[in-house]
Design a protein around this motif. Structure first.
Motif, mmCIF file in Angstrom:
data_model
loop_
_atom_site.group_PDB
_atom_site.id
_atom_site.type_symbol
_atom_site.label_atom_id
_atom_site.label_comp_id
_atom_site.label_asym_id
_atom_site.label_seq_id
_atom_site.Cartn_x
_atom_site.Cartn_y
_atom_site.Cartn_z
ATOM 1 N N UNK A 1 6.050 4.508 2.016
ATOM 2 C CA UNK A 1 4.870 3.694 2.196
ATOM 3 C C UNK A 1 3.733 3.746 2.306
ATOM 4 N N UNK A 2 3.751 5.100 3.811
ATOM 5 C CA UNK A 2 2.226 5.588 4.132
ATOM 6 C C UNK A 2 1.736 6.769 3.537
ATOM 7 N N UNK A 3 2.571 7.189 3.287
ATOM 8 C CA UNK A 3 2.537 8.187 2.091
ATOM 9 C C UNK A 3 0.988 8.134 1.315
ATOM 10 N N UNK A 4 1.614 6.521 0.284
ATOM 11 C CA UNK A 4 1.311 6.466 -1.331
ATOM 12 C C UNK A 4 0.778 5.693 -0.768
ATOM 13 N N UNK A 5 -0.045 4.726 0.683
ATOM 14 C CA UNK A 5 -0.900 4.278 0.645
ATOM 15 C C UNK A 5 -1.893 5.702 0.814
ATOM 16 N N UNK B 1 3.275 -2.249 -3.511
ATOM 17 C CA UNK B 1 1.412 -2.065 -3.643
ATOM 18 C C UNK B 1 0.748 -1.180 -3.117
ATOM 19 N N UNK B 2 0.455 -0.089 -2.204
ATOM 20 C CA UNK B 2 0.659 0.846 -1.151
ATOM 21 C C UNK B 2 -0.965 0.418 -0.751
ATOM 22 N N UNK B 3 -0.967 -1.130 0.161
ATOM 23 C CA UNK B 3 -2.583 -1.280 0.512
ATOM 24 C C UNK B 3 -2.331 -1.187 1.985
ATOM 25 N N UNK B 4 -3.255 -0.938 2.422
ATOM 26 C CA UNK B 4 -3.651 -0.897 4.243
ATOM 27 C C UNK B 4 -3.454 -2.130 3.923
ATOM 28 N N UNK B 5 -2.952 -3.678 3.525
ATOM 29 C CA UNK B 5 -3.004 -5.422 3.936
ATOM 30 C C UNK B 5 -1.451 -5.495 3.557
ATOM 31 N N UNK B 6 -0.372 -4.515 3.205
ATOM 32 C CA UNK B 6 0.778 -4.709 2.757
ATOM 33 C C UNK B 6 1.724 -4.301 3.837
ATOM 34 N N UNK C 1 -1.977 8.655 -0.205
ATOM 35 C CA UNK C 1 -3.204 9.239 -1.398
ATOM 36 C C UNK C 1 -3.686 8.305 -2.434
ATOM 37 N N UNK C 2 -2.992 6.737 -1.907
ATOM 38 C CA UNK C 2 -4.129 6.051 -2.641
ATOM 39 C C UNK C 2 -5.603 5.892 -2.060
ATOM 40 N N UNK C 3 -6.015 6.763 -0.966
ATOM 41 C CA UNK C 3 -6.827 6.485 -0.340
ATOM 42 C C UNK C 3 -7.351 4.916 0.564
ATOM 43 N N UNK C 4 -6.360 4.277 1.147
ATOM 44 C CA UNK C 4 -6.095 2.640 1.311
ATOM 45 C C UNK C 4 -6.099 3.341 2.896
#
Lengths: 199, 199, 199, 199
Positions: free
Chosen positions: C144-148, C86-91, C150-153
């Motif tokens: 990890x960071x790139x996906x987050x 899960x590419x979230x700030x939380x993760x 990209x997801x706008x997180x």
DNA sequence: AGGTAAACGAGACGGTACGTCCAGTCTTCGG
DNA sequence: CCGAAGACTGGACGTACCGTCTCGTTTACCT
């Protein structure tokens, strides 16, 4: 202030070479050779036995061969002097007998045999053994022989070195092969090689 | 045509001892001793040089000393037979000359010197060397001497073993100390020790 | 006699690498570092503790640094995986918290600190540490960071590497200086560095 | 300041501590670290290079770590003072930039990195490093920060120590991993961590 | 013709000793 | 009393061989 503590109580010296360590190493090497044979004669074992650090050994001796040479020279100077006084056939025979006894009985004699052996394996040992032990001793033996010839006591049929080798060789060879050296052998060698038939 | 394959092309044999491996080990040992001295004569080096696994060596020889003994026996049987035919002083002198030449010139002679040396360091070697080489050869030498005495050719002043040692000792000793062995030395030894003064 | 001893009873394998020895070395290194600190981490001590010959270590590892790298990689793969789902700030926050915990609590974390330290003293260590640990892990973190992003997180104000260093640096630095890592520190770093004001 | 005696002509002084020796040791340590890396930084090498006896070093410094601390304190006092005058965000940013430059360019910066590294290996070093360098400097940094907060220049979201670590940590970490420290990193750290979102 | 047993190469293993290096302590000697 | 010089114990370094072991392969012999 008086004479207090004049006894030399020093755990180990300091900026000068530690004589106690030197002797401990020499004796340890001697003892190990005598007690457990050449195989046990490792630098580590000597250090252990002498209660000395390995580095102290390497500082003063380039190899364990030199340690053995030191003990050999010290011991054989004491217990096997080349006769210098009376240049007679008798004194030569005496010297050869003491030599035979040295090789077969005295622990220091084993050191010589070990060094001759090691010299077969390592040219450096051969060089040191000649330079520090065999050559000087041979010079004294040549002197002994020359004076006996001059005095008319003996007249060998060979040159000096060959003569001495003819006398010493059988003794060393029997020692190397673990044989005893009977009194008669030395006597006959002297008789046959130093006083040839023609006179 | 074609299939000739008389050369023994077998990668390695199978269920019987591999003669090629045996010879390779023997030659490798000889070569290493000759080329790089005793110091290079390790079991690992022999195996490497012979293209043989270490275990193959340990399977057939209990120690590298036995390898050297094998080469020594093979070589000295060929190039240094004890005379069996004519029991004369001359043939004994010839044998001693060949012996001197063997020790100083033949690589196999170095093997004998190396084994005598090793015997000083290791009792097991001493035992093997005596049993497999020195004693049998000595027996032949005694025979040679006995026949010459019986034939009236020589009359030494010492017992058989002492006589032989008196002849052989100087030769071995000079070889061990790296000295040459002049013809006159052998001649004089034979002359002085085998034909003593008649009284 | 039936199927007896189907269990793999082999004292040590033979011609193939001994897995038991490999693990013993790895664990010994880990244990020594944890129990007695880096000073006790000598190759000799590892060998002693692992019940393994020193040569076995040198056969497989060029230096003790590589041993530590092996344990570090193995341990941190298990206990500190980079989140991939899960590419979230939380993760990301969770990952940083686990990282902080890893460095301060897990013995394997001490290994990383020790390797960073050693890298200051030895360029070879630096190279290995980067190549085998830091770089691959950094690549995963970048992903990890790139996906987050990209997801706008998250939307950091810095490039990927600088961002990660800004997050990770304080954690490592506090671990290096023996400080604890309070929960709020990680939270604030994520808050302030990943979600900048302007939106 | 009286006689100054600018020419340093004294072979060695006598009864007081030899200032020339002290400086020679400090410079030798610095130079060795810079020229040949930490691996070459042995007490023996320092003594050799400084032309000083080992004992002179052990007399005045309990360990080579203290030598490095001496050079570090002296150097970083000079070239990296903590700002005391203007309590602005700008002065803090300037300090951090100089700090980054110090760690990556100045040889003395390598000393700090080496000491942080050594502290991972040896608790004694950790204690000394904190007591003599990190703690005093941290106190000055706290003062700097407190005054800036009081002046309304900055308002960090964390406590003083956590804030400073959040700023300094990334810089140190990049230095430790051999990375450069781009200007933007420092700027963004200051921006994001010292002036958080107003809510 | 197939199965078994031995010997082979390869090489990993636990050990021991090597000779070097440095740490940290101690002693001597000169100024 | 300080400092240069350097010997000393202690212990780790990385290397070389030792002799033992197990692997997997290759014949030769024996049913």
């Amino acid at each position: 202030m008086s004479v207090t503590s004049s006894q030399p109580r020093r755990p180990h010296s300091g900026s000068r070479r530690d004589e106690a360590a030197r002797l401990a190493v020499l004796h340890a090497a001697d003892d190990l050779l005598a007690e457990h044979g050449f195989g046990a004669l490792t630098v580590e074992a000597i250090a252990r036995r002498a209660g000395v650090a390995k580095q102290t050994i390497y500082r003063w001796w380039p190899s364990k061969v030199e340690i053995l040479l030191d003990t050999l020279i010290e011991d054989s100077t004491k217990s096997l002097p080349v006769p210098t006084d009376k240049p007679t056939a008798e004194s030569i025979r005496g010297y050869l007998r003491r030599f035979a006894r040295f090789l077969t009985r005295d622990p220091a004699g084993k050191v010589l045999l070990a060094l001759i052996a090691e010299a077969q394996h390592d040219p450096e040992t051969a060089k040191s053994l000649h330079k520090r032990y065999l050559d000087p001793r041979r010079q004294q033996e040549r002197d002994m022989l020359a004076r006996a010839i001059e005095a008319g006591e003996v007249s060998p049929g060979l040159g000096p070195d060959a003569t001495i080798d003819a006398l010493v060789g059988p003794i060393v060879y029997r020692a190397l092969t673990g044989a005893s050296i009977p009194r008669g052998l030395v006597d006959t060698l002297v008789e046959d090689l130093l006083r040839p038939r023609s006179d």
